[in-house]
Design a protein around this motif. Sequence first.
Motif: not given
Length: 338
Positions: A221-242
């Motif tokens: 998730l931190f990597i995604g935020i650092a790369m300024n990815v769009t909102g729906w990709i952030i949600l995918i990264l959040v699901s990866l946390i689970f």
Amino acid sequence: MILADKISNLRKQNGWSQEELAYQVGVSRQAVSKWESAQSIPEIEKILLMSQIFEVTTDFLIKEEYEVEDRFDREDTLGHSYEDTPINPLRKITLEEANEYLNLKESSIKKVALGVFLTVLSPAFLIVLLALAESPYTVISQNMATGLGLITLLLLVASGVMLFIASSLNAKKYDFLDREPIDTAYGVKGMVKELKDNFHSRYVSSIMTGVLLSILSIVPLFIGIAMNVTGWIILILVSLIFVIIGIATTLFVSAGIRQSSYEKLLQEGEYTPQNKHQSKKTDSIFGIYWMIVLAIFLAYSFLTNDWGRSWIIWPVSSVLFGAFVLIVRTIVDKENRY
């Protein structure tokens, strides 16, 4: 020798603390302390029970002419020797029963671990579907994503619960190990202690790996935020946390079940007689805590329809749970002391 001294000496000879004797007799530690300091006298039913626990007669406990040292070679007023006194009421675990219990717990590890993984993973599918609803590459609507996600969540949770129930039913006959003090037959402690010692390095490595995965789970998730990815990709990264947390939890659960099975038979760690008595009070409180968390999650999510953010309730609740456990156990421990 007076009754107070006999209770104190017999308790110490058995290697029990005041809390352990109190639990077996069904009184508070303070009551035992008052008995041993001659500040009060136990009721007759408690004396009868202690005669069984200490394997002596009531005559021995009550009559001052009897000494602790010669309780095995005197006879009571009815002509019975003290070797004929009632046996210890604690349930005794034989070597065969210990092996059966350990085998049952071993076979349940995969079921419980899978159940935990499915339960932890259940919100991930909802989040993924919500992400797809926001993605420009799919045509799934927000309502459809929410509906399918909730159905998947409930199915996964139900599957996990069914696995928990199936596992618990297999070893139900040994549920008393969680609640009652026990005695073990010759050879049981030695066998279990050897198994526990052999498992120690694996237990430590499983816990350390689980902790490492839990810490690193937020990195994508931190990597995604650092790369300024769009909102729906952030949600995918959040699901990866689970997913990562699910794997870590599986390691915790698998190692914990095996470790706890050894500790239950050895009455160590969380399964000493005192802690078993304490767990009767705390288990229901912890269950209520998670029911409240679930109610808050569902209420907030349905009222706001903000399923993409309400997931944060779970990790926050998990962090707070550690503090909650510490507070509850501190309060219960103080109640047991006074």
